[in-house]
Design a protein around this motif. Structure first.
Motif, PDB file in Angstrom:
ATOM      1  N   HIS A   1      -8.661   6.818   0.628  1.00 57.09           N
ATOM      2  CA  HIS A   1      -7.385   6.355   0.082  1.00 57.09           C
ATOM      3  C   HIS A   1      -7.494   5.960  -1.391  1.00 57.09           C
ATOM      4  O   HIS A   1      -6.554   6.197  -2.171  1.00 57.09           O
ATOM      5  N   GLU A   2      -8.612   5.351  -1.786  1.00 54.12           N
ATOM      6  CA  GLU A   2      -8.763   5.005  -3.195  1.00 54.12           C
ATOM      7  C   GLU A   2      -8.804   6.250  -4.074  1.00 54.12           C
ATOM      8  O   GLU A   2      -8.284   6.252  -5.190  1.00 54.12           O
TER       9      GLU A   2
ATOM     10  N   LYS B   1       0.834  -1.203   0.000  1.00 55.47           N
ATOM     11  CA  LYS B   1       0.000   0.000   0.000  1.00 55.47           C
ATOM     12  C   LYS B   1       0.869   1.253   0.000  1.00 55.47           C
ATOM     13  O   LYS B   1       0.628   2.204  -0.756  1.00 55.47           O
TER      14      LYS B   1
ATOM     15  N   VAL C   1       2.127   7.294  -6.259  1.00 53.68           N
ATOM     16  CA  VAL C   1       1.062   8.193  -6.695  1.00 53.68           C
ATOM     17  C   VAL C   1       1.365   9.626  -6.271  1.00 53.68           C
ATOM     18  O   VAL C   1       1.175  10.577  -7.040  1.00 53.68           O
TER      19      VAL C   1
ATOM     20  N   MET D   1      -7.214   9.014  -3.506  1.00 54.55           N
ATOM     21  CA  MET D   1      -5.824   9.446  -3.658  1.00 54.55           C
ATOM     22  C   MET D   1      -5.156   8.690  -4.803  1.00 54.55           C
ATOM     23  O   MET D   1      -4.441   9.282  -5.615  1.00 54.55           O
ATOM     24  N   VAL D   2      -5.368   7.370  -4.865  1.00 52.88           N
ATOM     25  CA  VAL D   2      -4.761   6.567  -5.925  1.00 52.88           C
ATOM     26  C   VAL D   2      -5.368   6.936  -7.286  1.00 52.88           C
ATOM     27  O   VAL D   2      -4.669   6.997  -8.300  1.00 52.88           O
TER      28      VAL D   2
ATOM     29  N   GLU E   1       1.027   4.244  -2.830  1.00 56.72           N
ATOM     30  CA  GLU E   1       0.607   5.597  -2.486  1.00 56.72           C
ATOM     31  C   GLU E   1       1.753   6.604  -2.596  1.00 56.72           C
ATOM     32  O   GLU E   1       1.542   7.749  -3.010  1.00 56.72           O
ATOM     33  N   THR E   2       2.969   6.197  -2.249  1.00 54.99           N
ATOM     34  CA  THR E   2       4.083   7.131  -2.405  1.00 54.99           C
ATOM     35  C   THR E   2       4.393   7.359  -3.885  1.00 54.99           C
ATOM     36  O   THR E   2       4.747   8.475  -4.281  1.00 54.99           O
TER      37      THR E   2
ATOM     38  N   TYR F   1      -4.236  -1.713  -6.552  1.00 53.63           N
ATOM     39  CA  TYR F   1      -4.474  -1.262  -5.182  1.00 53.63           C
ATOM     40  C   TYR F   1      -5.675  -1.992  -4.583  1.00 53.63           C
ATOM     41  O   TYR F   1      -5.630  -2.454  -3.442  1.00 53.63           O
TER      42      TYR F   1
ATOM     43  N   LEU G   1       2.656   9.545   4.754  1.00 56.93           N
ATOM     44  CA  LEU G   1       2.306   8.220   4.242  1.00 56.93           C
ATOM     45  C   LEU G   1       3.156   7.139   4.914  1.00 56.93           C
ATOM     46  O   LEU G   1       2.646   6.072   5.272  1.00 56.93           O
TER      47      LEU G   1
END
Length: 388
Positions: free
Chosen positions: A300-301, A247, A254, A303-304, A251-252, A316, A362
């Motif tokens: 969170h989704e 994860k 993204v 953000m992705v 995220e990083t 993800y 993050l």
């Protein structure tokens, strides 16, 4: 361009094309679609003649019929992508092996860094640059440097004796996803025997497919095998750690692509979803664990999603984070207010265009689940054994 000579063994007749096809057809291979772009037009062909050459430097070879438009396009562009098909991609393999007018009609794609189309849902992509081209009978052989390589969960489509099929020793991809989701959604930390036959009936598949999926999950450590049965067991810390490492990596990545580049409307939506996560923690407990998990998932989704990549978002989602969190939480679970502080600081970092802040939060946020789990275990142990 070089052309190898034709050599037949002394004193023996040459192998006929029919004999060769019959024998080589007994060699099972994976199935790929070779894609490229040339002159503003996208091309693609199904191919099983793909092989690695060296890993230092990373190189592979592909073979394409000289009469195919895709071969000509690869020759002209000197670039292509290899899309490794999943076991449920028979329709894609058939489409790209045909001569339909538009092979890409209705097929979701993204574009690789070298301009080649990438088929969404493939279990691997290799982005390649042609180093050498060889003519061999009816085919071109392209030797290529691999510039980028990506892989995703799933099992490959196989080709054997002129037919597409599945690797029988591997669990079916769709069944594996369903079984994994069922295991993760099984409730809080419980242990119970899995009724594979009943699950197979509910999924509408053969029991053997469910057993292969369960065996794969047991190898991962997500369930336990005992006396011929499979048991849902508490999720090991090692599994939680591995999932949150994945994860964090997504995220990083993204964040590097999106911080400082999102629109005002996207920032407003991100803040709205963040604020929706704030009402689920009170006095160190989750007031509504399921509500928290869903609100956290949407935040969170999104953000992705900011990266604009369907492949990345699908990867993800395959981490099954909501189910994993639901397994670990109930209304008695310890809830750190740091989770909410992290969300606020993430949004503030995005609004300020501060990549360093977003990346730092993050990394910190990825450690919270295990920290909270250990604190929760300590608190429950103290409640069970009060000091008198």
């Amino acid at each position: 361009m070089s052309t190898p000579s034709s050599v037949a063994p002394s004193g023996s007749r040459p192998v006929t094309a029919r004999e060769f096809r019959d024998v080589i057809g007994r060699f099972a291979t994976g199935v790929t679609v070779i894609t490229t772009e040339s002159g503003g037009i996208r091309y693609g062909s199904t191919a099983s003649a793909v092989s690695s050459l060296t890993d230092d430097p990373p190189m592979l070879l592909i073979c394409l019929n000289r009469n195919s438009a895709t071969a000509a396009a690869v020759r002209d562009s000197a670039a292509f992508a290899v899309n490794v098909l999943a076991e449920d991609h028979v329709d894609l393999a058939t489409r790209f092996a045909s001569r339909v007018a538009d092979k890409y009609d209705g097929v979701p794609t993204e574009t690789a860094s070298n301009g080649s189309p990438l088929l969404v849902g493939a279990i691997a992509h290799l982005i390649c640059r042609v180093a050498e081209q060889v003519e061999a009978g009816t085919h071109y052989v392209f030797l290529a440097h691999v510039e980028e390589a990506m892989s995703y969960p799933g099992h490959p489509l196989a080709y054997f004796r002129g037919r597409f099929g599945r690797m029988q020793t591997a669990p079916e991809a769709t069944v594996l996803r369903e079984v994994r989701a069922r295991v993760l959604d099984a409730g809080s930390d419980v242990e119970e025997v899995i009724d594979a036959g009943r699950w197979a009936e509910e999924f509408g598949v053969e029991a053997g497919r469910v057993h292969r999926a369960l065996a794969a999950l047991a190898d991962e450590g997500l369930i336990r095998r005992q006396a011929g049965e499979y048991l849902i067991a508490p999720v090991p810390d090692s599994i939680i750690d591995e999932v949150y490492k994945a994860k964090l990596a997504i995220e990083t990545g993204v964040a590097e692509l999106t911080v400082g580049k999102v629109t005002t409307d996207q920032l407003a939506r991100l803040r709205e979803l963040m604020e929706n996560t704030l009402g689920f923690v009170k006095d160190g407990r989750f007031t509504d664990p399921e509500g928290w998990v869903r609100a956290n998932e949407r935040f969170h989704e999104y953000m992705v999603e900011l990266a604009g990549s369907t492949i990345l978002l699908d990867t993800y989602r395959r981490l099954c984070l909501p189910g994993l969190n639901l397994r670990a939480l109930d209304t008695a679970s310890y809830a750190s207010s740091s989770l909410l502080d992290d969300h606020r600081r993430l949004v503030e970092g995005y609004e300020a265009g501060d990549l360093a802040q977003v990346s730092a939060v993050l990394r910190q946020h990825a450690r919270r689940p295990l920290e909270m789990r250990r604190e929760d275990q300590l608190r429950r142990a103290a409640d069970a054994n009060p000091v008198v």
